[in-house]
Design a protein around this motif. Structure first.
Motif, mmCIF file in Angstrom:
data_model
loop_
_atom_site.group_PDB
_atom_site.id
_atom_site.type_symbol
_atom_site.label_atom_id
_atom_site.label_comp_id
_atom_site.label_asym_id
_atom_site.label_seq_id
_atom_site.Cartn_x
_atom_site.Cartn_y
_atom_site.Cartn_z
ATOM 1 N N PHE B 173 -95.168 -58.543 -70.043
ATOM 2 C CA PHE B 173 -94.044 -59.489 -70.129
ATOM 3 C C PHE B 173 -94.306 -60.491 -71.257
ATOM 4 C CE2 PHE B 173 -90.756 -59.582 -66.692
ATOM 5 C CZ PHE B 173 -91.025 -58.320 -66.163
ATOM 6 N N ALA B 174 -95.543 -61.000 -71.305
ATOM 7 C CA ALA B 174 -95.882 -61.994 -72.334
ATOM 8 C C ALA B 174 -95.754 -61.373 -73.729
ATOM 9 C CB ALA B 174 -97.304 -62.520 -72.103
ATOM 10 N N LYS B 175 -96.228 -60.125 -73.857
ATOM 11 C CA LYS B 175 -96.132 -59.450 -75.162
ATOM 12 C C LYS B 175 -94.695 -59.261 -75.596
ATOM 13 C CE LYS B 175 -100.316 -56.656 -75.269
ATOM 14 N NZ LYS B 175 -100.819 -55.328 -74.958
ATOM 15 N N ALA B 176 -93.799 -59.027 -74.607
ATOM 16 C CA ALA B 176 -92.383 -58.819 -74.935
ATOM 17 C C ALA B 176 -91.642 -60.145 -75.065
ATOM 18 C CB ALA B 176 -91.738 -57.956 -73.858
ATOM 19 N N GLY B 177 -92.372 -61.247 -74.862
ATOM 20 C CA GLY B 177 -91.763 -62.583 -75.004
ATOM 21 C C GLY B 177 -90.861 -62.941 -73.835
ATOM 22 N N ILE B 178 -91.127 -62.349 -72.661
ATOM 23 C CA ILE B 178 -90.315 -62.694 -71.472
ATOM 24 C C ILE B 178 -91.160 -63.620 -70.597
ATOM 25 C CG2 ILE B 178 -89.004 -61.763 -69.507
ATOM 26 C CD1 ILE B 178 -89.003 -59.034 -71.025
ATOM 27 N N SER B 179 -90.613 -64.809 -70.328
ATOM 28 C CA SER B 179 -91.434 -65.824 -69.666
ATOM 29 C C SER B 179 -91.443 -65.718 -68.146
ATOM 30 C CB SER B 179 -90.960 -67.209 -70.084
ATOM 31 O OG SER B 179 -89.580 -67.302 -69.818
ATOM 32 N N ALA B 180 -90.372 -65.185 -67.555
ATOM 33 C CA ALA B 180 -90.313 -65.127 -66.087
ATOM 34 C C ALA B 180 -89.761 -63.785 -65.632
ATOM 35 C CB ALA B 180 -89.412 -66.260 -65.578
ATOM 36 N N PRO B 181 -90.156 -63.343 -64.453
ATOM 37 C CA PRO B 181 -89.630 -62.048 -63.972
ATOM 38 C C PRO B 181 -88.129 -62.151 -63.677
ATOM 39 C CG PRO B 181 -90.884 -63.135 -62.238
ATOM 40 C CD PRO B 181 -91.073 -63.965 -63.471
ATOM 41 N N PRO B 182 -87.424 -61.023 -63.735
ATOM 42 C CA PRO B 182 -85.977 -61.046 -63.499
ATOM 43 C C PRO B 182 -85.646 -61.360 -62.042
ATOM 44 C CG PRO B 182 -86.765 -58.799 -63.698
ATOM 45 C CD PRO B 182 -87.925 -59.674 -64.025
ATOM 46 N N THR B 183 -84.480 -61.935 -61.822
ATOM 47 C CA THR B 183 -84.074 -62.235 -60.441
ATOM 48 C C THR B 183 -82.824 -61.458 -60.031
ATOM 49 O OG1 THR B 183 -82.822 -64.129 -61.222
ATOM 50 C CG2 THR B 183 -85.052 -64.569 -60.427
ATOM 51 N N THR B 184 -82.174 -60.795 -60.990
ATOM 52 C CA THR B 184 -80.997 -59.982 -60.640
ATOM 53 C C THR B 184 -81.182 -58.576 -61.212
ATOM 54 O OG1 THR B 184 -79.808 -60.487 -62.674
ATOM 55 C CG2 THR B 184 -79.465 -62.004 -60.814
ATOM 56 N N TRP B 185 -80.393 -57.629 -60.705
ATOM 57 C CA TRP B 185 -80.479 -56.250 -61.197
ATOM 58 C C TRP B 185 -80.053 -56.171 -62.662
ATOM 59 C CZ3 TRP B 185 -83.519 -53.073 -58.954
ATOM 60 C CH2 TRP B 185 -83.731 -53.173 -57.569
ATOM 61 N N ALA B 186 -79.088 -57.013 -63.039
ATOM 62 C CA ALA B 186 -78.642 -57.005 -64.435
ATOM 63 C C ALA B 186 -79.801 -57.415 -65.344
ATOM 64 C CB ALA B 186 -77.462 -57.950 -64.604
ATOM 65 N N GLN B 187 -80.568 -58.429 -64.898
ATOM 66 C CA GLN B 187 -81.727 -58.870 -65.701
ATOM 67 C C GLN B 187 -82.826 -57.790 -65.725
ATOM 68 O OE1 GLN B 187 -82.976 -62.623 -64.076
ATOM 69 N NE2 GLN B 187 -81.092 -63.664 -64.705
ATOM 70 N N VAL B 188 -82.967 -57.068 -64.620
ATOM 71 C CA VAL B 188 -83.968 -55.981 -64.591
ATOM 72 C C VAL B 188 -83.637 -54.988 -65.701
ATOM 73 C CG1 VAL B 188 -84.804 -53.977 -63.262
ATOM 74 C CG2 VAL B 188 -84.572 -56.190 -62.146
ATOM 75 N N ALA B 189 -82.348 -54.635 -65.802
ATOM 76 C CA ALA B 189 -81.929 -53.666 -66.826
ATOM 77 C C ALA B 189 -82.217 -54.206 -68.242
ATOM 78 C CB ALA B 189 -80.452 -53.349 -66.656
ATOM 79 N N GLN B 190 -81.881 -55.482 -68.445
ATOM 80 C CA GLN B 190 -82.116 -56.075 -69.787
ATOM 81 C C GLN B 190 -83.613 -56.096 -70.119
ATOM 82 O OE1 GLN B 190 -80.438 -59.992 -69.633
ATOM 83 N NE2 GLN B 190 -78.333 -59.222 -69.512
ATOM 84 N N ASP B 191 -84.399 -56.584 -69.149
ATOM 85 C CA ASP B 191 -85.847 -56.702 -69.396
ATOM 86 C C ASP B 191 -86.504 -55.333 -69.572
ATOM 87 O OD1 ASP B 191 -85.502 -59.380 -69.228
ATOM 88 O OD2 ASP B 191 -86.485 -59.638 -67.276
ATOM 89 N N ALA B 192 -86.027 -54.347 -68.785
ATOM 90 C CA ALA B 192 -86.618 -53.007 -68.874
ATOM 91 C C ALA B 192 -86.490 -52.481 -70.300
ATOM 92 C CB ALA B 192 -85.944 -52.068 -67.889
ATOM 93 N N LYS B 193 -85.341 -52.737 -70.911
ATOM 94 C CA LYS B 193 -85.123 -52.264 -72.296
ATOM 95 C C LYS B 193 -86.098 -52.941 -73.262
ATOM 96 C CE LYS B 193 -80.377 -51.103 -71.434
ATOM 97 N NZ LYS B 193 -79.049 -51.595 -71.323
#
Lengths: 312, 440
Positions: B173-193
């Motif tokens: 997550f840190a390497k991808a520049g994402i600071s916090a885990p997702p809280t919705t399914w829509a965010q899961v999809a965005q972060d997964a990409k």
């Protein structure tokens, strides 16, 4: 003539009081010896099978298989069920795949073992050995051999620079793997049957054909194969029935998955009856399978008249 | 007791008496309801459990402690295969109920409670709980009593309980520049990409769903759909809203941003792919925390996140098993069995069990105890699980539920591995499940 007439009378009126007492005693003795067999067949086959037919007409609850009368509801449900349809197709593919494999490979191996090879008994033992292992342990061994992360097969593939395949987790390969493992397990048994047949082929016939100029392939095709058709017929009937009953290897290796790709009729019956506790539908599927197997075996016997060569 | 059993019990007693010469052995007394001849003989309680490997060893260690500290009671536990719904333990239990030869206690999977409670084979525990200082309903963590009751009557105490959660790889997550885990399914999809990178053998996937019906419950409820109607006569889970959540995940798989493990050990492979650093987020059970911790070691930083929210919020099913008592036990055995149940669910045992296995501590007082607070400091992942328990949603109390979720499982597998559109797969499963309910 007098004796023959007396025998006829016995056959027509076996319980007539005029019957010879010694003969009656002998008949009673015969029945006495038959009783254990009859009781066993009744208690463990006829009565349970009859009960299965009976509960197939009921909707069941977990503790009460005959909770409410459903008529042909269970039969209608299975015939409309995509799962049941899939299980039927998988069973036919499985039975066809295993039967063709064991017939072709079994005959090939038996022909090789029938030659005067050195250490032939060693080969015979090696080929028969898998049949001695319980299917459960063979299933576990192959499950680990085919495991996608640490399995031997995928490790070798990767060493050769090929991609690893999740053999038992792939809908396209799982059933093939089960067919392969089943063939591996039973091949020795069928080879032995064919070997028995081959060793009974009339040598004089073969020699006469050879003298008449027939090559070894012609002798095999025209003399050997027709001579062992009773063995081939037995093997075909037995393998189809055995394939319909296949359960252990599926339970151990795939549990009917992935995505029901290895769900056969027996596994479907198990799932409905002992995992969903839906005994009515499981019974309907069992009755269906019994009728189907009866028809298939009947058809095999009917067709056998055309190709099985008998002594007469 | 049926005549044949009575005769059997009498014969057993005679043989035992002749053999030992000092009255009836305690196990015979316990099994057949005959009072023990001597006061000093401990009451034997038999229990069937379904935990293999190290979990089974932990459980047996707890039972040994109980037997050492309770000389009047002897608990004998038997492993009967996995406790999953419709699994070996339940198949044997069904046969035992039919044969009127059940154990005294059973570890029963939570979703199977209505299946067995509806048979009348389980002992109602309401009266026991009323007089218990340990197992008062108010003492349990919120949501722990989900699936312990059937038609308002309590039949089980929560024992090895878990809930679905997601693991995430903090380092990725840190390497991808994402600071916090997702809280919705829509965010899961965005972060997964964003998290997916590499190719071939070194490819790291953003997300791994698990091909398991437990997550079908999550998706259905979070979409605002219901699994069954309120009267439990019909299934209603095949809705476009539920199919949408599935379809989002399937789309991620098709696009190569997620991967689903298949095969009989698909779940085990999922957990392994997370601790091997091959995926950035994966669905799992809180009971896998121990396994992940042991296998990740110092390879990367990791955390636990709650199941993401759907359009209807966050809803998670209970998991694991309860302990139930079988009906019709002699009074002495009942009392001894209840003593063991209370002991097992008491704060000190549930805390030890939770710390050693990763299952939830079922009692509120454990969570606020200084010892457990200290444990949470070194195991912060468990805090997320404790925060999620309040989102537990009780599954439908249908006696046919094992079949219903079985069909849902097949639907999930068809979506993931046979390219069947989510709504079509759900509709097929619903049709089969309704045939099961109506018997046609």
């Amino acid at each position: 003539m007098a004796i023959r007439l007396a025998n006829l009378a016995d056959d027509i009126h076996p319980l007539e009081p005029s019957l010879n007492p010694r003969r009656r005693l002998r008949q009673a003795g015969e029945w006495l010896f038959l009783i254990p067999g009859i009781v066993t067949v009744l208690a463990f086959f006829i009565v349970p099978a009859g009960y299965v037919i009976y509960i197939s007409f009921f909707q069941s609850t977990i503790m009460n298989p005959t909770a409410s009368f459903a008529g042909v509801g269970n039969y209608r449900a299975i015939l409309h069920s995509a799962q049941f349809g899939g299980a039927l197709v998988h069973t036919l593919i499985f039975a066809g795949g295993v039967t063709i494999s064991v017939l072709v490979l079994g005959l090939l191996l038996a022909t090789l073992l029938d030659q005067r090879l050195r250490a032939v008994s060693v080969y015979r033992t090696v080929i028969f050995l898998p049949y001695v292992f319980p299917l459960v342990s063979s299933g576990v061994a192959f499950m680990w051999l085919l495991q996608p992360q640490y399995g031997f097969v995928d490790t070798v593939l990767q060493l050769l620079g090929l991609p690893a395949v999740n053999w038992l987790g792939n809908v396209h390969t799982a059933l093939l793997c089960i067919i392969a493992v089943t063939t591996w397990e039973f091949l020795g048994f069928y080879t032995l049957i064919f070997l028995g047949g081959l060793q009974n082929v009339n040598v004089h016939l073969k020699e006469a054909a050879a003298v008449d100029g027939a090559g070894s392939w012609t002798v095999f095709r025209k003399i050997t194969v027709p001579s062992i058709t009773p063995s081939i017929f037995f093997a075909a009937v037995f393998s189809i029935i055995q394939s319909f009953q296949a359960f252990d290897q599926i339970y151990i290796m795939t549990q009917g998955g992935p995505a029901m790709a290895t769900q056969t009729l027996t596994y479907y019956i198990y799932t409905q009856g002992f995992q969903f506790f839906n005994f009515g539908q499981a019974s309907a599927a069992s009755v269906f399978m019994m009728v189907l197997l009866g028809l298939l075996t009947g058809a095999q016997f009917f067709l056998a008249k055309r190709w099985v060569v008998t002594e007469e | 007791m049926r005549p044949i059993q009575r005769t059997g019990a009498a014969l057993l007693c005679l043989v035992s008496a002749a053999a030992f010469g000092s009255g009836i052995p305690a196990w015979a007394a316990s099994l057949h309801g005959v009072p023990a001849a001597t006061k000093r003989a401990p009451v034997t309680v038999t229990m069937w459990y379904g935990l293999g490997g190290t979990l089974g060893a932990e459980f047996r260690a707890l039972v040994n402690t109980f037997n050492r500290t309770h000389p009047d009671i002897h608990v004998v536990v038997d492993y009967e295969g996995t406790y999953t719904g419709g699994g070996p333990l339940q198949q044997k239990l069904l046969a035992a109920i039919e044969a009127h030869s059940t154990p005294d206690l059973v570890q029963l999977e939570v979703h199977s409670m209505p299946v067995f409670a509806s048979t009348g084979a389980l002992q109602p525990l309401t009266a026991f709980i009323r007089h218990s200082s340990v197992d008062k309903p108010g003492n349990f963590l919120y949501g722990m009593l989900a699936s312990t009751t059937y038609k308002g009557v309590t039949y089980g105490l929560p024992f090895n309980r878990s809930i679905p959660i997601m693991f995430y790889n903090k380092t990725l997550f840190a390497k991808a520049g994402i600071s916090a885990p997702p809280t919705t399914w829509a965010q899961v999809a965005q972060d997964a990409k964003r998290l997916t990178h590499g190719s071939g053998k070194t490819k790291i996937y953003g997300f791994t769903p698990v091909d398991q019906w437990w997550f079908w419950e999550v998706y259905t409820w979070e979409s605002g759909s219901h699994i069954m109607n309120p009267s439990l006569t019909k299934c209603e889970f095949a809705t476009p809203a539920a199919a949408r959540i599935f379809q989002e995940t399937i789309n991620l798989v098709r696009q190569g941003d997620a991967v689903v493990q298949s095969g009989a050990d698909g779940w085990g492979l999922t957990t392994a792919s997370f601790y091997n650093g091959e995926v950035a987020m994966s669905e799992d059970s809180s009971a896998s925390i121990g396994t992940v911790r042991a296998n990740v070691g110092h390879k990367f930083q990791w955390g636990v996140m709650m199941m993401p929210e759907g359009p209807a919020g966050r809803e998670v099913p209970p998991g694991g098993a309860n302990i139930v008592m079988m009906a019709g036990l002699p009074k002495a055995t009942q009392q001894a069995a209840w003593t063991f149940m209370q002991w097992l669910t008491a704060p000190s045992q549930t805390m030890k069990w939770s710390e050693e296995t990763g299952y939830l501590p079922v009692q509120k007082s454990v969570v606020s105890s200084p010892a457990y607070r200290a444990y949470l400091k070194t195991n912060p992942q468990m805090q997320v699980v404790l925060d999620e328990v309040k989102y537990q949603h009780a599954p439908p109390q249908s006696p046919h539920y094992l079949g219903i979720y079985g069909y849902a499982q097949d639907a999930m597998s068809s979506m993931y591995f046979n390219n069947v559109p989510a709504l079509t797969a759900l509709k097929t499963a619903q049709q089969e499940a309704n045939a099961l309910l109506t018997g046609s």
